[in-house]
Design a protein around this motif. Structure first.
Motif, PDB file in Angstrom:
ATOM      1  N   ALA A  39       0.832  -1.211   0.000  1.00 23.15           N
ATOM      2  CA  ALA A  39       0.000   0.000   0.000  1.00 23.15           C
ATOM      3  C   ALA A  39       0.863   1.257   0.000  1.00 23.15           C
ATOM      4  O   ALA A  39       0.506   2.251  -0.636  1.00 23.15           O
ATOM      5  CB  ALA A  39      -0.943  -0.015   1.200  1.00 23.15           C
ATOM      6  N   ILE A  40       1.998   1.217   0.680  1.00 24.72           N
ATOM      7  CA  ILE A  40       2.918   2.361   0.635  1.00 24.72           C
ATOM      8  C   ILE A  40       3.443   2.547  -0.785  1.00 24.72           C
ATOM      9  O   ILE A  40       3.526   3.677  -1.283  1.00 24.72           O
ATOM     10  CB  ILE A  40       4.068   2.182   1.647  1.00 24.72           C
ATOM     11  CG1 ILE A  40       3.532   2.377   3.067  1.00 24.72           C
ATOM     12  CG2 ILE A  40       5.207   3.149   1.370  1.00 24.72           C
ATOM     13  CD1 ILE A  40       4.526   2.093   4.157  1.00 24.72           C
ATOM     14  N   LEU A  41       3.777   1.438  -1.448  1.00 23.72           N
ATOM     15  CA  LEU A  41       4.190   1.526  -2.859  1.00 23.72           C
ATOM     16  C   LEU A  41       3.081   2.152  -3.706  1.00 23.72           C
ATOM     17  O   LEU A  41       3.337   3.034  -4.531  1.00 23.72           O
ATOM     18  CB  LEU A  41       4.512   0.136  -3.410  1.00 23.72           C
ATOM     19  CG  LEU A  41       5.920  -0.377  -3.317  1.00 23.72           C
ATOM     20  CD1 LEU A  41       5.992  -1.829  -3.773  1.00 23.72           C
ATOM     21  CD2 LEU A  41       6.874   0.472  -4.125  1.00 23.72           C
ATOM     22  N   ALA A  42       1.854   1.700  -3.507  1.00 20.83           N
ATOM     23  CA  ALA A  42       0.719   2.231  -4.266  1.00 20.83           C
ATOM     24  C   ALA A  42       0.522   3.713  -3.968  1.00 20.83           C
ATOM     25  O   ALA A  42       0.296   4.526  -4.880  1.00 20.83           O
ATOM     26  CB  ALA A  42      -0.550   1.440  -3.928  1.00 20.83           C
ATOM     27  N   TYR A  43       0.630   4.084  -2.712  1.00 20.44           N
ATOM     28  CA  TYR A  43       0.451   5.477  -2.293  1.00 20.44           C
ATOM     29  C   TYR A  43       1.491   6.383  -2.941  1.00 20.44           C
ATOM     30  O   TYR A  43       1.182   7.466  -3.424  1.00 20.44           O
ATOM     31  CB  TYR A  43       0.537   5.561  -0.768  1.00 20.44           C
ATOM     32  CG  TYR A  43       0.462   6.964  -0.228  1.00 20.44           C
ATOM     33  CD1 TYR A  43      -0.764   7.606  -0.098  1.00 20.44           C
ATOM     34  CD2 TYR A  43       1.621   7.635   0.164  1.00 20.44           C
ATOM     35  CE1 TYR A  43      -0.836   8.896   0.399  1.00 20.44           C
ATOM     36  CE2 TYR A  43       1.556   8.929   0.658  1.00 20.44           C
ATOM     37  CZ  TYR A  43       0.332   9.552   0.782  1.00 20.44           C
ATOM     38  OH  TYR A  43       0.267  10.831   1.260  1.00 20.44           O
ATOM     39  N   ALA A  47      -0.093   3.824  -8.393  1.00 19.20           N
ATOM     40  CA  ALA A  47      -0.225   2.656  -9.262  1.00 19.20           C
ATOM     41  C   ALA A  47      -0.871   1.523  -8.464  1.00 19.20           C
ATOM     42  O   ALA A  47      -0.763   1.475  -7.239  1.00 19.20           O
ATOM     43  CB  ALA A  47       1.157   2.241  -9.776  1.00 19.20           C
ATOM     44  N   PRO A  48      -1.537   0.583  -9.146  1.00 19.12           N
ATOM     45  CA  PRO A  48      -2.278  -0.483  -8.455  1.00 19.12           C
ATOM     46  C   PRO A  48      -1.396  -1.609  -7.894  1.00 19.12           C
ATOM     47  O   PRO A  48      -1.469  -2.755  -8.322  1.00 19.12           O
ATOM     48  CB  PRO A  48      -3.224  -1.005  -9.540  1.00 19.12           C
ATOM     49  CG  PRO A  48      -2.482  -0.769 -10.812  1.00 19.12           C
ATOM     50  CD  PRO A  48      -1.730   0.528 -10.596  1.00 19.12           C
ATOM     51  N   PHE A  49      -0.567  -1.250  -6.904  1.00 21.15           N
ATOM     52  CA  PHE A  49       0.239  -2.267  -6.240  1.00 21.15           C
ATOM     53  C   PHE A  49      -0.572  -3.054  -5.218  1.00 21.15           C
ATOM     54  O   PHE A  49      -0.103  -4.045  -4.689  1.00 21.15           O
ATOM     55  CB  PHE A  49       1.458  -1.644  -5.566  1.00 21.15           C
ATOM     56  CG  PHE A  49       2.590  -1.379  -6.520  1.00 21.15           C
ATOM     57  CD1 PHE A  49       3.465  -2.399  -6.868  1.00 21.15           C
ATOM     58  CD2 PHE A  49       2.772  -0.126  -7.073  1.00 21.15           C
ATOM     59  CE1 PHE A  49       4.505  -2.168  -7.759  1.00 21.15           C
ATOM     60  CE2 PHE A  49       3.808   0.112  -7.958  1.00 21.15           C
ATOM     61  CZ  PHE A  49       4.671  -0.904  -8.308  1.00 21.15           C
ATOM     62  N   ASP A 150      -0.009  -1.127 -18.741  1.00 15.79           N
ATOM     63  CA  ASP A 150       0.879  -0.644 -17.684  1.00 15.79           C
ATOM     64  C   ASP A 150       0.433  -1.140 -16.312  1.00 15.79           C
ATOM     65  O   ASP A 150       1.235  -1.576 -15.495  1.00 15.79           O
ATOM     66  CB  ASP A 150       0.933   0.887 -17.666  1.00 15.79           C
ATOM     67  CG  ASP A 150       1.679   1.456 -18.853  1.00 15.79           C
ATOM     68  OD1 ASP A 150       2.350   0.692 -19.574  1.00 15.79           O
ATOM     69  OD2 ASP A 150       1.589   2.679 -19.060  1.00 15.79           O
ATOM     70  N   HIS A 151      -0.863  -1.074 -16.063  1.00 16.08           N
ATOM     71  CA  HIS A 151      -1.381  -1.502 -14.762  1.00 16.08           C
ATOM     72  C   HIS A 151      -1.326  -3.025 -14.600  1.00 16.08           C
ATOM     73  O   HIS A 151      -1.104  -3.526 -13.494  1.00 16.08           O
ATOM     74  CB  HIS A 151      -2.797  -0.984 -14.551  1.00 16.08           C
ATOM     75  CG  HIS A 151      -2.833   0.485 -14.242  1.00 16.08           C
ATOM     76  ND1 HIS A 151      -3.985   1.209 -14.270  1.00 16.08           N
ATOM     77  CD2 HIS A 151      -1.847   1.354 -13.900  1.00 16.08           C
ATOM     78  CE1 HIS A 151      -3.713   2.470 -13.949  1.00 16.08           C
ATOM     79  NE2 HIS A 151      -2.425   2.576 -13.736  1.00 16.08           N
ATOM     80  N   ALA A 158       3.703  -6.402  -8.437  1.00 17.38           N
ATOM     81  CA  ALA A 158       3.199  -6.525  -7.067  1.00 17.38           C
ATOM     82  C   ALA A 158       3.228  -7.984  -6.609  1.00 17.38           C
ATOM     83  O   ALA A 158       3.599  -8.279  -5.464  1.00 17.38           O
ATOM     84  CB  ALA A 158       1.785  -5.960  -6.965  1.00 17.38           C
ATOM     85  N   VAL A 159       2.854  -8.899  -7.491  1.00 19.76           N
ATOM     86  CA  VAL A 159       2.906 -10.323  -7.156  1.00 19.76           C
ATOM     87  C   VAL A 159       4.355 -10.725  -6.851  1.00 19.76           C
ATOM     88  O   VAL A 159       4.615 -11.429  -5.865  1.00 19.76           O
ATOM     89  CB  VAL A 159       2.310 -11.192  -8.291  1.00 19.76           C
ATOM     90  CG1 VAL A 159       2.614 -12.666  -8.071  1.00 19.76           C
ATOM     91  CG2 VAL A 159       0.810 -10.955  -8.409  1.00 19.76           C
TER      92      VAL A 159
END
Length: 191
Positions: A39-43, A47-49, A150-151, A158-159
């Motif tokens: 979630a920190i990566l996404a924030y 991007a949809p991590f 891209d997403h 993320a996986v």
């Protein structure tokens, strides 16, 4: 630690404390840490991590880390099949550029979901990559919730990140978590 003393790995903790308490804390704390980092990566990247099927993946990685479905091969290949099947279903139904509308599902979307899940569930055994959360991944894509190339790539990154976290945490806990595949000699039959 004195010579001959057992290190405080998961198995030694399970010998000292109720197994359900150790497993519950191990699963809960490590799932929290993994998704928190995602979630920190996404924030920070917008991007949809973080996407719904990472939750069940985290659960498998930490609750049943030695099960075949939790092995890096199964998690990565299973989600990859789900992403590709979902994208393929959008392409063949003409929905690649159609935004999602979960309140009004038309026949194209019905077909896209059915094709995606059918392909995912049919191909995971072919590639010996059973990973149940991939069924959710393919529906996320076929519903159009995440659909751009891209997403989709970010989903797979993320996986990889969560599987790497699982590897580091499980190995750090003294578990023989596989590098890629669960060894067949230790694997229970999938039948």
């Amino acid at each position: 630690m004195t010579r001959g003393a057992k290190p405080y790995h998961l198995e030694s903790l399970e010998e000292r404390y109720p197994k359900w308490v150790v497993r519950s804390l191990y699963t809960g704390v490590n799932s929290f840490i993994s998704i928190f980092l995602m979630a920190i990566l996404a924030y920070n990247t917008d991007a949809p991590f973080v996407f719904p099927s990472l939750g069940p993946t985290a659960f498998l990685l930490f609750f049943t880390p030695l099960a075949a479905a939790s092995a890096p091969h199964n998690a990565f290949v299973g989600h990859l099949i789900g992403v590709l099947a979902g994208w393929f279903s959008l392409a063949v139904t003409g929905l690649l550029n159609v935004p999602p509308d979960l309140e009004k599902i038309d026949w194209q979307r019905v077909l896209a979901c059915a094709v995606a899940l059918g392909l995912t569930c049919g191909l995971m055994p072919v590639f010996q990559a059973a990973h149940p959360p991939a069924g959710a991944t393919t529906l996320i894509v076929s519903l159009g919730l995440i659909r751009t190339p891209d997403h989709l790539l970010i989903m797979m990154v993320a996986v990889c990140v969560i599987v790497l976290q699982g590897f580091v945490i499980n190995r750090g806990a003294g578990l023989p978590y596989p590098v890629w595949r669960k060894h067949a000699k230790n694997a229970p039959p999938d039948d």
